[in-house]
Design a protein around this motif. Structure first.
Motif, PDB file in Angstrom:
ATOM      1  N   LYS A  33       0.839  -1.197   0.000  1.00  0.00           N
ATOM      2  CA  LYS A  33       0.000   0.000   0.000  1.00  0.00           C
ATOM      3  C   LYS A  33       0.871   1.243   0.000  1.00  0.00           C
ATOM      4  O   LYS A  33       1.977   1.243   0.553  1.00  0.00           O
ATOM      5  N   GLY A  34       0.366   2.306  -0.621  1.00  0.00           N
ATOM      6  CA  GLY A  34       1.049   3.598  -0.617  1.00  0.00           C
ATOM      7  C   GLY A  34       0.047   4.705  -0.436  1.00  0.00           C
ATOM      8  O   GLY A  34      -1.144   4.458  -0.186  1.00  0.00           O
ATOM      9  N   GLU A  35       0.511   5.937  -0.570  1.00  0.00           N
ATOM     10  CA  GLU A  35      -0.379   7.081  -0.390  1.00  0.00           C
ATOM     11  C   GLU A  35      -1.497   7.098  -1.425  1.00  0.00           C
ATOM     12  O   GLU A  35      -2.622   7.509  -1.131  1.00  0.00           O
ATOM     13  N   ASN A  36      -1.198   6.639  -2.643  1.00  0.00           N
ATOM     14  CA  ASN A  36      -2.169   6.741  -3.732  1.00  0.00           C
ATOM     15  C   ASN A  36      -2.595   5.403  -4.315  1.00  0.00           C
ATOM     16  O   ASN A  36      -3.199   5.360  -5.390  1.00  0.00           O
ATOM     17  N   PHE A  37      -2.252   4.309  -3.656  1.00  0.00           N
ATOM     18  CA  PHE A  37      -2.648   3.004  -4.195  1.00  0.00           C
ATOM     19  C   PHE A  37      -2.771   1.988  -3.063  1.00  0.00           C
ATOM     20  O   PHE A  37      -2.210   2.161  -1.979  1.00  0.00           O
ATOM     21  N   ASP A  38      -3.515   0.925  -3.335  1.00  0.00           N
ATOM     22  CA  ASP A  38      -3.693  -0.181  -2.398  1.00  0.00           C
ATOM     23  C   ASP A  38      -3.578  -1.475  -3.181  1.00  0.00           C
ATOM     24  O   ASP A  38      -4.467  -1.833  -3.965  1.00  0.00           O
ATOM     25  N   GLY A  39      -2.471  -2.165  -2.990  1.00  0.00           N
ATOM     26  CA  GLY A  39      -2.219  -3.408  -3.716  1.00  0.00           C
ATOM     27  C   GLY A  39      -3.261  -4.473  -3.474  1.00  0.00           C
ATOM     28  O   GLY A  39      -3.448  -5.374  -4.311  1.00  0.00           O
ATOM     29  N   ASN A  40      -3.965  -4.404  -2.350  1.00  0.00           N
ATOM     30  CA  ASN A  40      -5.006  -5.393  -2.069  1.00  0.00           C
ATOM     31  C   ASN A  40      -6.090  -5.398  -3.156  1.00  0.00           C
ATOM     32  O   ASN A  40      -6.699  -6.429  -3.435  1.00  0.00           O
ATOM     33  N   LYS A  41      -6.305  -4.234  -3.754  1.00  0.00           N
ATOM     34  CA  LYS A  41      -7.345  -4.125  -4.774  1.00  0.00           C
ATOM     35  C   LYS A  41      -6.965  -4.810  -6.087  1.00  0.00           C
ATOM     36  O   LYS A  41      -7.797  -4.926  -6.990  1.00  0.00           O
ATOM     37  N   PHE A  42      -5.710  -5.279  -6.170  1.00  0.00           N
ATOM     38  CA  PHE A  42      -5.233  -5.915  -7.402  1.00  0.00           C
ATOM     39  C   PHE A  42      -5.022  -7.418  -7.236  1.00  0.00           C
ATOM     40  O   PHE A  42      -4.362  -8.051  -8.048  1.00  0.00           O
ATOM     41  N   VAL A  43      -5.580  -7.962  -6.155  1.00  0.00           N
ATOM     42  CA  VAL A  43      -5.429  -9.399  -5.900  1.00  0.00           C
ATOM     43  C   VAL A  43      -5.998 -10.227  -7.053  1.00  0.00           C
ATOM     44  O   VAL A  43      -5.365 -11.171  -7.546  1.00  0.00           O
ATOM     45  N   ASP A  44      -7.219  -9.891  -7.485  1.00  0.00           N
ATOM     46  CA  ASP A  44      -7.841 -10.637  -8.592  1.00  0.00           C
ATOM     47  C   ASP A  44      -6.962 -10.605  -9.835  1.00  0.00           C
ATOM     48  O   ASP A  44      -6.745 -11.630 -10.490  1.00  0.00           O
ATOM     49  N   GLN A  45      -6.475  -9.428 -10.146  1.00  0.00           N
ATOM     50  CA  GLN A  45      -5.642  -9.270 -11.335  1.00  0.00           C
ATOM     51  C   GLN A  45      -4.361 -10.088 -11.227  1.00  0.00           C
ATOM     52  O   GLN A  45      -3.910 -10.703 -12.204  1.00  0.00           O
ATOM     53  N   ALA A  46      -3.762 -10.111 -10.031  1.00  0.00           N
ATOM     54  CA  ALA A  46      -2.530 -10.873  -9.821  1.00  0.00           C
ATOM     55  C   ALA A  46      -2.778 -12.369 -10.019  1.00  0.00           C
ATOM     56  O   ALA A  46      -1.984 -13.071 -10.657  1.00  0.00           O
ATOM     57  N   LEU A  47      -3.885 -12.857  -9.496  1.00  0.00           N
ATOM     58  CA  LEU A  47      -4.221 -14.282  -9.652  1.00  0.00           C
ATOM     59  C   LEU A  47      -4.512 -14.625 -11.111  1.00  0.00           C
ATOM     60  O   LEU A  47      -4.089 -15.671 -11.612  1.00  0.00           O
ATOM     61  N   GLU A  48      -5.205 -13.737 -11.787  1.00  0.00           N
ATOM     62  CA  GLU A  48      -5.519 -13.960 -13.203  1.00  0.00           C
ATOM     63  C   GLU A  48      -4.261 -14.021 -14.060  1.00  0.00           C
ATOM     64  O   GLU A  48      -4.197 -14.749 -15.051  1.00  0.00           O
ATOM     65  N   LYS A  49      -3.245 -13.259 -13.663  1.00  0.00           N
ATOM     66  CA  LYS A  49      -1.996 -13.225 -14.433  1.00  0.00           C
ATOM     67  C   LYS A  49      -1.045 -14.350 -14.046  1.00  0.00           C
ATOM     68  O   LYS A  49       0.072 -14.426 -14.568  1.00  0.00           O
TER      69      LYS A  49
END
Length: 427
Positions: A33-49
């Protein structure tokens, strides 16, 4: 999940990813996570890739048994890196300092790679995320690790040392960098010295610049190896300050480089010192240094027809800008132009530091001086050869209509000024 089990998964994986845009199949994705992003929101995308596993810290995004829930993703990444460092058990050299960290790291890496299979920090990935990623890029074939450490606040170097656990430490210098975070030059010295204090506490070895009065405070520590111009240094060197490219003489051997700026001689000397400590033949060290080609606008020489640019525009602070100006002042050329951009992160001292640079430039006989940025624009200057511009667009207009002839141009400014854009204007 215990870190030991996560490490086993890491060893079976295709490495670490923190960005789904460049994620490769079978990598472990850490949802930072950072000031302008949250990696948790990309879990689906990471699994799909095709991520092998996803490490996350928000239960809302748990999907399947490939998701590993932890209390803090960043902390887990750091713990994994530290565990992996112990697992590998290889020697680690940590480098920090106000100026010259990346150039020194690259030179030292080239030298040490003549004897060892080395892995060094890529680019300037030198912070609380970059250091763990650098450690995790090492594997069973790595024989020596070189870790660059950056900081803009106290205790950050101490924290990075706790992760990397270096066996060797080297500080390039102490300068007026990140004063907004450190508060003063005394704060810079204290923060950067956290590396030496860690190494000393572990009974490990310090590489010292014996000419640096601040580093001389550590000579009483018995486990040191130094370079310098005095006979007290372990490696005695000689510097030449009026050459087009930096070079160092050591025991009648001339170590030549393609680096502009006499201040880079200290970075070269450090690489020589460290190479000799590890018993690398002097000829091999000289060849390694000569092979280094500066990139990314760091002490880089760029030819554009009759114009030669000394591109040192990757970053700037009062200490590095002063060194660049003093070096260019001695540069063996007649037609010399200076383009300086604002220096950032100086806090309350910003106006004073910019004015001091202007005062320094006024004592030097350059053919033209272009100052760009709001801080330089608000400074006071008397020299008619000096022109001020509020922004890059105004500077570009002036550069386009200027006949530089057969000339040399020094370009220096903070990263946020992006002065490398001047290349497109001059072409």
């Amino acid at each position: 999940m215990k870190i030991e089990k996560l490490h086993k998964l890491f060893l079976q994986s295709n490495g670490i990813a923190t960005d789904t845009r460049i994620l490769k199949s079978a990598q472990l994705f850490f949802a930072l996570k950072g000031e302008n992003f949250d990696g948790n929101k990309f879990v689906d995308q990471a699994l799909e890739k095709g991520a092998g596993y996803v490490v996350l810290d928000d239960p809302e995004f748990l999907k399947n048994d490939k998701c590993i829930l932890v209390s803090d993703v960043l902390e887990t990444l750091q713990q994994l890196a530290s565990y992996h460092r112990k697992y590998l058990g290889i020697p680690i050299l940590a480098i920090t300092g106000s100026n010259g960290k990346t150039t020194s790291k690259e030179l030292i890496n080239l030298v040490l790679s003549r004897k060892f299979n080395t892995v060094a920090t890529a680019g300037n990935l030198n912070n609380h995320i970059g250091v763990p990623l650098s450690l995790l890029s090492m594997n069973s074939t790595t024989e020596f690790g070189i870790i660059e450490m950056g900081a803009n606040h106290a205790k950050e170097i101490e924290r990075l040392c706790g992760i990397a656990q270096p066996d060797y430490g080297y500080i390039t210098n102490f300068g007026k960098a990140h004063l907004e975070g450190f508060g003063s030059i005394e704060g810079v010295v204290k923060a950067k010295s956290e590396l030496y204090e860690y190494v000393k506490a572990q009974g490990k070895l310090l590489f010292l610049n014996a000419d640096d009065p601040i580093q001389q405070n550590h000579v009483s520590y018995k486990n040191t190896f130094s370079f310098g111009t005095s006979g007290n240094a372990d490696v005695v060197v000689e510097y030449k300050d009026n050459l087009q490219t930096a070079e160092v003489i050591q025991q009648d051997i001339v170590y030549k480089s393609t680096l502009t700026g006499s201040y880079n001689s200290r970075n070269i000397a450090a690489a020589i010192c460290i190479g000799l400590y590890f018993k690398i033949p002097a000829e091999e060290i000289a060849n390694a240094i000569a092979c280094y080609n500066a990139q990314n606008n760091r002490s880089q020489i760029v030819k554009l027809g009759a114009i030669t640019l000394l591109m040192d525009a990757y970053n700037a602070n009062p200490t590095s800008m002063t060194a660049a100006l003093e070096s260019f002042h001695k540069y063996p050329a007649e037609n010399k132009t200076v383009i300086l951009g604002d220096m950032f992160e100086l806090g309350e001292t910003s106006a004073k530091e910019h004015q001091e640079i202007v005062n320094l430039v006024e004592t030097m006989n350059f053919n033209r001086v272009f100052l760009v940025g709001s801080n330089f624009n608000n400074s006071k200057c008397q020299n008619e050869k000096m022109k001020k511009f509020e922004n890059f667009s105004r500077l570009a207009e002036e550069v386009k209509k200027t006949n530089f002839g057969n000339s040399y141009i020094l370009v220096k400014g903070s990263r946020g000024m992006a002065l490398e854009r001047i290349l497109d204007v001059l072409e």
